[in-house]
Design a protein around this motif. Sequence first.
Motif, PDB file in Angstrom:
ATOM      1  N   GLY A  74       3.608   2.887  -3.637  1.00  0.00           N
ATOM      2  CA  GLY A  74       2.950   3.144  -4.743  1.00  0.00           C
ATOM      3  C   GLY A  74       2.276   1.800  -5.192  1.00  0.00           C
ATOM      4  O   GLY A  74       1.544   1.459  -6.160  1.00  0.00           O
ATOM      5  N   THR A  75       2.125   0.804  -4.116  1.00  0.00           N
ATOM      6  CA  THR A  75       1.055  -0.292  -4.425  1.00  0.00           C
ATOM      7  C   THR A  75       0.072  -0.268  -3.430  1.00  0.00           C
ATOM      8  O   THR A  75      -0.296   0.608  -2.525  1.00  0.00           O
ATOM      9  N   ALA A  76      -0.979  -1.138  -3.437  1.00  0.00           N
ATOM     10  CA  ALA A  76      -2.056  -1.301  -2.558  1.00  0.00           C
ATOM     11  C   ALA A  76      -1.620  -1.555  -1.197  1.00  0.00           C
ATOM     12  O   ALA A  76      -2.513  -1.239  -0.323  1.00  0.00           O
ATOM     13  N   LEU A  77      -0.487  -2.161  -1.198  1.00  0.00           N
ATOM     14  CA  LEU A  77      -0.149  -2.687   0.441  1.00  0.00           C
ATOM     15  C   LEU A  77       0.681  -1.676   1.018  1.00  0.00           C
ATOM     16  O   LEU A  77       1.174  -1.866   2.352  1.00  0.00           O
ATOM     17  N   ALA A  78       0.950  -0.266   0.256  1.00  0.00           N
ATOM     18  CA  ALA A  78       1.910   0.818   0.941  1.00  0.00           C
ATOM     19  C   ALA A  78       1.235   0.981   2.089  1.00  0.00           C
ATOM     20  O   ALA A  78      -0.456   1.060   2.518  1.00  0.00           O
TER      21      ALA A  78
END
Length: 130
Positions: A99-103
């Motif tokens: 759910g984050t930009a780093l997923a």
Amino acid sequence: MGMNLNPFTWWTGASWGTMFGLRGKKRVGEDSLGNVYYEGGKDTAGNPRRWVIYSGSNDASRVPPEWFSWLHHHIEETPDEAPVPVRKWQKPAVPNLTGTALAYRPPGALEAGGHRARATGDYEAWSPDA
């Protein structure tokens, strides 16, 4: 907003009710992420009760492995008292990044551009007549 929201929420840290319940409990340590650990009282099996108060959002993946072991009674001493040896093949613990930009985004995912490699010709579509 934090002060007014605190009495009613649990997802942004400990509410006043939780902090009130920790009165008389022993603070046993803090991890590198700022989470604070407490111990006190006994559960129904006679084991000491243990708590974590998260620094930031309440996400169990933000508990480092050595403190997870202490919370779940796999080890008796806190990692501050008896540090767990780090093996050379171990990577540092990372919180869940879903759910984050780093997923992780596999090739072809819409978030990663939506283009995947062309088929190599070894795939044959199923047909009900075949």
